[in-house]
Write a protein that holds these residues in place. Structure first.
Motif, PDB file in Angstrom:
ATOM      1  N   GLN A 487      -6.861   6.683  47.224  1.00 19.96           N
ATOM      2  CA  GLN A 487      -8.099   7.327  47.666  1.00 19.96           C
ATOM      3  C   GLN A 487      -9.000   7.649  46.482  1.00 19.96           C
ATOM      4  O   GLN A 487     -10.210   7.375  46.507  1.00 19.96           O
ATOM      5  CB  GLN A 487      -7.765   8.603  48.438  1.00 19.96           C
ATOM      6  N   VAL A 488      -8.422   8.189  45.418  1.00 22.25           N
ATOM      7  CA  VAL A 488      -9.217   8.529  44.237  1.00 22.25           C
ATOM      8  C   VAL A 488      -9.759   7.271  43.572  1.00 22.25           C
ATOM      9  O   VAL A 488     -10.908   7.249  43.094  1.00 22.25           O
ATOM     10  CB  VAL A 488      -8.377   9.360  43.251  1.00 22.25           C
ATOM     11  N   SER A 489      -8.969   6.205  43.549  1.00 24.51           N
ATOM     12  CA  SER A 489      -9.443   4.943  42.955  1.00 24.51           C
ATOM     13  C   SER A 489     -10.647   4.393  43.713  1.00 24.51           C
ATOM     14  O   SER A 489     -11.594   3.869  43.104  1.00 24.51           O
ATOM     15  CB  SER A 489      -8.310   3.916  42.946  1.00 24.51           C
ATOM     16  N   ALA A 490     -10.612   4.515  45.038  1.00 23.51           N
ATOM     17  CA  ALA A 490     -11.748   4.047  45.837  1.00 23.51           C
ATOM     18  C   ALA A 490     -13.006   4.863  45.538  1.00 23.51           C
ATOM     19  O   ALA A 490     -14.114   4.317  45.443  1.00 23.51           O
ATOM     20  CB  ALA A 490     -11.402   4.118  47.323  1.00 23.51           C
ATOM     21  N   ILE A 491     -12.841   6.163  45.376  1.00 20.16           N
ATOM     22  CA  ILE A 491     -13.989   7.012  45.036  1.00 20.16           C
ATOM     23  C   ILE A 491     -14.514   6.663  43.652  1.00 20.16           C
ATOM     24  O   ILE A 491     -15.732   6.563  43.428  1.00 20.16           O
ATOM     25  CB  ILE A 491     -13.593   8.496  45.123  1.00 20.16           C
ATOM     26  N   ALA A 492     -13.610   6.470  42.689  1.00 18.78           N
ATOM     27  CA  ALA A 492     -14.027   6.134  41.330  1.00 18.78           C
ATOM     28  C   ALA A 492     -14.769   4.809  41.286  1.00 18.78           C
ATOM     29  O   ALA A 492     -15.736   4.649  40.522  1.00 18.78           O
ATOM     30  CB  ALA A 492     -12.806   6.087  40.415  1.00 18.78           C
ATOM     31  N   ALA A 493     -14.338   3.840  42.107  1.00 22.76           N
ATOM     32  CA  ALA A 493     -15.033   2.558  42.148  1.00 22.76           C
ATOM     33  C   ALA A 493     -16.456   2.712  42.678  1.00 22.76           C
ATOM     34  O   ALA A 493     -17.342   1.919  42.342  1.00 22.76           O
ATOM     35  CB  ALA A 493     -14.250   1.576  43.013  1.00 22.76           C
ATOM     36  N   ARG A 494     -16.668   3.739  43.485  1.00 23.63           N
ATOM     37  CA  ARG A 494     -18.004   3.951  44.062  1.00 23.63           C
ATOM     38  C   ARG A 494     -18.918   4.735  43.140  1.00 23.63           C
ATOM     39  O   ARG A 494     -20.112   4.437  43.024  1.00 23.63           O
ATOM     40  CB  ARG A 494     -17.856   4.696  45.399  1.00 23.63           C
ATOM     41  N   ILE A 495     -18.407   5.752  42.449  1.00 18.84           N
ATOM     42  CA  ILE A 495     -19.286   6.647  41.692  1.00 18.84           C
ATOM     43  C   ILE A 495     -19.156   6.472  40.185  1.00 18.84           C
ATOM     44  O   ILE A 495     -19.935   7.061  39.423  1.00 18.84           O
ATOM     45  CB  ILE A 495     -19.028   8.120  42.069  1.00 18.84           C
ATOM     46  N   GLY A 496     -18.178   5.697  39.723  1.00 19.25           N
ATOM     47  CA  GLY A 496     -18.015   5.497  38.287  1.00 19.25           C
ATOM     48  C   GLY A 496     -17.498   6.735  37.584  1.00 19.25           C
ATOM     49  O   GLY A 496     -16.587   7.413  38.077  1.00 19.25           O
ATOM     50  N   LYS A 497     -18.104   7.089  36.433  1.00 24.69           N
ATOM     51  CA  LYS A 497     -17.699   8.254  35.655  1.00 24.69           C
ATOM     52  C   LYS A 497     -18.888   9.187  35.492  1.00 24.69           C
ATOM     53  O   LYS A 497     -19.549   9.213  34.435  1.00 24.69           O
ATOM     54  CB  LYS A 497     -17.156   7.833  34.294  1.00 24.69           C
ATOM     55  N   PRO A 498     -19.174   9.973  36.526  1.00 27.04           N
ATOM     56  CA  PRO A 498     -20.349  10.857  36.458  1.00 27.04           C
ATOM     57  C   PRO A 498     -20.111  12.040  35.537  1.00 27.04           C
ATOM     58  O   PRO A 498     -18.968  12.383  35.197  1.00 27.04           O
ATOM     59  CB  PRO A 498     -20.513  11.302  37.904  1.00 27.04           C
ATOM     60  N   ALA A 499     -21.211  12.680  35.146  1.00 28.64           N
ATOM     61  CA  ALA A 499     -21.116  13.861  34.284  1.00 28.64           C
ATOM     62  C   ALA A 499     -20.472  15.020  35.012  1.00 28.64           C
ATOM     63  O   ALA A 499     -19.797  15.847  34.401  1.00 28.64           O
ATOM     64  CB  ALA A 499     -22.510  14.252  33.784  1.00 28.64           C
ATOM     65  N   CYS A 500     -20.689  15.105  36.314  1.00 27.08           N
ATOM     66  CA  CYS A 500     -20.043  16.145  37.106  1.00 27.08           C
ATOM     67  C   CYS A 500     -20.034  15.705  38.565  1.00 27.08           C
ATOM     68  O   CYS A 500     -20.851  14.873  38.985  1.00 27.08           O
ATOM     69  CB  CYS A 500     -20.724  17.502  36.954  1.00 27.08           C
ATOM     70  N   VAL A 501     -19.105  16.278  39.318  1.00 26.51           N
ATOM     71  CA  VAL A 501     -18.996  16.027  40.752  1.00 26.51           C
ATOM     72  C   VAL A 501     -18.885  17.377  41.437  1.00 26.51           C
ATOM     73  O   VAL A 501     -17.980  18.162  41.138  1.00 26.51           O
ATOM     74  CB  VAL A 501     -17.775  15.153  41.092  1.00 26.51           C
ATOM     75  N   ALA A 502     -19.816  17.659  42.352  1.00 26.96           N
ATOM     76  CA  ALA A 502     -19.754  18.909  43.110  1.00 26.96           C
ATOM     77  C   ALA A 502     -18.739  18.769  44.242  1.00 26.96           C
ATOM     78  O   ALA A 502     -18.452  17.658  44.711  1.00 26.96           O
ATOM     79  CB  ALA A 502     -21.137  19.253  43.664  1.00 26.96           C
ATOM     80  N   GLU A 503     -18.193  19.881  44.671  1.00 28.67           N
ATOM     81  CA  GLU A 503     -17.217  19.841  45.758  1.00 28.67           C
ATOM     82  C   GLU A 503     -17.414  21.027  46.684  1.00 28.67           C
ATOM     83  O   GLU A 503     -17.902  22.099  46.271  1.00 28.67           O
ATOM     84  CB  GLU A 503     -15.793  19.827  45.207  1.00 28.67           C
ATOM     85  N   LEU A 504     -17.003  20.828  47.931  1.00 27.77           N
ATOM     86  CA  LEU A 504     -17.074  21.892  48.931  1.00 27.77           C
ATOM     87  C   LEU A 504     -15.867  21.793  49.843  1.00 27.77           C
ATOM     88  O   LEU A 504     -15.655  20.773  50.507  1.00 27.77           O
ATOM     89  CB  LEU A 504     -18.355  21.786  49.761  1.00 27.77           C
ATOM     90  N   GLY A 505     -15.063  22.830  49.836  1.00 26.40           N
ATOM     91  CA  GLY A 505     -13.948  22.930  50.769  1.00 26.40           C
ATOM     92  C   GLY A 505     -12.763  22.042  50.478  1.00 26.40           C
ATOM     93  O   GLY A 505     -11.919  21.834  51.362  1.00 26.40           O
ATOM     94  N   LEU A 506     -12.645  21.508  49.274  1.00 25.20           N
ATOM     95  CA  LEU A 506     -11.508  20.646  48.969  1.00 25.20           C
ATOM     96  C   LEU A 506     -10.222  21.466  48.855  1.00 25.20           C
ATOM     97  O   LEU A 506     -10.221  22.618  48.402  1.00 25.20           O
ATOM     98  CB  LEU A 506     -11.732  19.880  47.659  1.00 25.20           C
ATOM     99  N   SER A 507      -9.124  20.859  49.259  1.00 25.36           N
ATOM    100  CA  SER A 507      -7.822  21.518  49.160  1.00 25.36           C
ATOM    101  C   SER A 507      -7.342  21.525  47.723  1.00 25.36           C
ATOM    102  O   SER A 507      -7.855  20.808  46.855  1.00 25.36           O
ATOM    103  CB  SER A 507      -6.803  20.791  50.038  1.00 25.36           C
ATOM    104  N   ARG A 508      -6.331  22.325  47.472  1.00 31.43           N
ATOM    105  CA  ARG A 508      -5.747  22.370  46.134  1.00 31.43           C
ATOM    106  C   ARG A 508      -5.209  21.003  45.730  1.00 31.43           C
ATOM    107  O   ARG A 508      -5.362  20.572  44.585  1.00 31.43           O
ATOM    108  CB  ARG A 508      -4.618  23.401  46.097  1.00 31.43           C
ATOM    109  N   ALA A 509      -4.568  20.325  46.677  1.00 31.08           N
ATOM    110  CA  ALA A 509      -4.001  19.011  46.379  1.00 31.08           C
ATOM    111  C   ALA A 509      -5.100  18.015  46.016  1.00 31.08           C
ATOM    112  O   ALA A 509      -4.947  17.224  45.076  1.00 31.08           O
ATOM    113  CB  ALA A 509      -3.193  18.511  47.571  1.00 31.08           C
TER     114      ALA A 509
END
Length: 578
Positions: A487-509
């Motif tokens: 799952q993380v690899s798929a996200i990385a392929a889409r957004i590359g290496k950004p300076a920051c990524v905002a998050e909302l409601g993500l679990s600890r895992a």
């Protein structure tokens, strides 16, 4: 007055299991899965996330007493397991961080094995645990009998089905298991040794207080202290006849036990962790008490198999010695853990802590078995574990050859996108383990001198075989299915290496996995966020418009773990000018 013992053991039956064979069995159970995989969902990767965050440093000493991931504190208020993992990352920089942590926790599992063996050994040396003395001699020697029973106790622990997964994770539960084993060993060996048991009792008491289980540790320790005081009062100066050394409790030793418990109480109170949240099954609104009780019963049956039927047999055959040390000490620990399992809502991770004591009770069933019962256990074990091994091999062959076709089709359906890879080294280990199992079966079904521990050799060997096969033949598939890496690899392929990524409601895992696998610099979303990307949990989506203007964000896709739709993440791209 001492009651007659039900144990009947000849001198030849009390021979010990060859040390090389026992060490190889422990290694075959402990080492597979140590390498070749990443942290798994959910508790495993979440715990690793807190360890990695502490290892990064930069927040001062206060952070070590209040670990968090983007403001989220751990679900289990444990400190010491996270400290140990963080120190492992810092002290072994040449290893991958998750591997460094697994090395330390593997050592704790090895320590659990060692502490359990010695605890059973010293309990079996108790005079009331000794077998019947024959009229013309030939009964087992006390030390030989104790070694054979200890071997059986360790085999029973390895054979427990519930130990396999939780015993190979890097969670506070495994640290708690180690500290409970230290507490157990300290109480069991105290009448025969001084320094090591007292240190172990202290390590266990303080370790549980710092690992999220202070109430369980104090309840266990208080009961063990009460048993020691009772033994001291009933037999203050029991004579030692040489062959059967009587347990002797010194006043300083008992005082040291009490001091360790007071220290653990002070630590728990200082950390504001002195509580035991009771949760009666079915008490939650909308919950079914009958369904929860059935679930707990199923858990007890499979998680502690095959130790629980043997433990019940021990309680029946040794019913006249229930107050003897070799029964009372493990029985008290089992009762405390059962109470915690049933009424605190922690279920399997609480039940894990009772396995060393339950395996001890199971071991004392061995000298009371008839040959027909041992044969029944052997045949059931042979069929069960041979069937499991065959199942694992058939699926592996199907994945790599397409024959038979049905297993490969099932895997493609359950784990879409998985591509099998052949590993020669893993294949060789799997073949070696299977050959060893065949040799064990051949030895067990042959005509050999009876050994006291023989009944538990095949259950332990079968458990080790299946775990070895899973962690060699199936490891790529299990890592794909249980890891967040795809799952993380798929996200990385889409957004590359950004300076920051905002998050909302993500679990600890998810936070831990995104940091570990993707190295994303995450930060909570706010109205002034300048991050170019936003990851949102579906459960938190309805609150997004309360924080930011939806016109500034464009939906970019849903990213799913291939084997779990419940772990979806929603990705948004920032379209407004910073």
């Amino acid at each position: 007055m001492n009651q007659p013992t039900p144990a009947i053991v000849t001198r030849s039956a009390a021979r010990r299991l060859p040390r090389v064979a026992l060490l190889l069995l422990c290694a075959a159970y402990l080492l597979p899965g140590l390498v070749g995989r990443g942290p798994w969902k959910s508790a495993d990767v979440a715990a690793f996330g807190y360890m990695a965050a502490l290892a990064e440093g930069g927040a001062g000493l206060a952070r070590w007493f209040d670990p968090h991931l983007l403001g989220l504190r751990p679900e289990i208020p444990a400190l010491l397991p996270y400290w140990l993992g963080a120190w492992a990352i810092q002290w072994m920089p040449w290893l991958r961080p998750d591997l460094a942590v697994r090395v330390v926790f593997a050592l704790m599992l090895w320590g659990t094995f060692s502490a359990t063996w010695y605890a059973v050994y010293y309990l079996a040396r108790t005079p009331r645990a000794q077998p019947v003395a024959f009229a013309f001699g030939g009964e087992a020697r006390p030390t030989d009998y104790a070694r054979a029973i200890a071997d059986g106790g360790l085999l029973a622990l390895i054979a427990c089905l519930g130990l396999a997964q939780l015993g190979h994770e890097t969670t506070p539960a495994l640290a708690q298991l180690f500290f409970v084993s230290c507490l157990f060993y300290g109480a069991a060996a105290l009448p025969y040794r001084r320094a090591a048991p007292m240190i172990a009792f202290g390590v266990g008491s303080l370790g549980l207080a710092l690992s999220g289980a202070p109430a369980l540790g104090l309840a266990s320790g208080a009961g063990l202290l009460a048993l020691a005081l009772r033994e001291k009062r009933l037999r203050p100066q029991e004579p030692d006849d040489g062959d059967h050394p009587a347990p002797t409790y010194s006043i300083p030793a008992i005082a040291t036990m009490a001091a360790w418990l007071l220290a653990a109480l002070a630590v728990a109170a200082a950390l504001h962790q002195l509580h035991w949240r009771l949760a009666w099954p079915g008490a939650q609104p909308g919950a079914s008490a009958a369904a929860e009780w059935r679930s707990l019963l199923k858990l007890l049956v499979w998680f502690t198999w095959p130790a629980w039927p043997l433990a019940l047999w021990t309680l029946w055959r040794w019913r006249l010695q229930l107050t003897a040390r070799h029964v009372a000490v493990p029985l008290w620990l089992v009762l405390v853990v059962l109470f915690s399992t049933l009424f605190t809502g922690s279920s399997d991770r609480s039940l894990l802590l009772g396995l060393p004591a339950l395996a001890t009770l199971a071991a004392f069933a061995l000298p009371t078995f008839r040959r027909s019962v041992s044969a029944l256990i052997d045949w059931f074990t042979l069929l069960f574990f041979s069937g499991c091994a065959l199942f694992i091999w058939v699926y592996w062959i199907s994945l790599h050859t397409g024959v038979p076709a049905k297993p490969a089709a099932n895997v493609a359906k359950l784990a879409p996108g998985f591509t099998p890879e052949f590993s020669g080294l893993a294949f060789l280990f799997a073949v070696a383990g299977t050959v060893a199992w065949i040799a064990l079966v051949r030895w067990r079904t042959g005509r050999h001198r009876a050994a006291l521990w023989k009944t538990l050799v095949m259950p332990a060997g079968g458990a080790a075989l299946c775990w070895l096969l899973l962690m060699t033949l199936w490891l790529p598939l299990l890592d794909y299915a249980r890891s967040y890496a795809p799952q993380v690899s798929a996200i990385a392929a889409r957004i590359g290496k950004p300076a920051c990524v905002a998050e909302l409601g993500l679990s600890r895992a998810h936070i831990a996995a995104l940091r570990h696998h993707g190295h994303f610099p995450l930060q909570p979303i706010n109205s002034h966020s300048t991050c170019g990307w936003l990851l949102v949990s579906p459960e938190a989506l309805p609150t997004l418009h309360l924080i930011v203007s939806l016109e500034q964000w464009r939906f970019a896709g849903t990213f799913r773990r291939p084997t779990s739709p419940s772990d979806d993440l929603l990705l948004f791209e920032h379209v407004a000018k910073p």
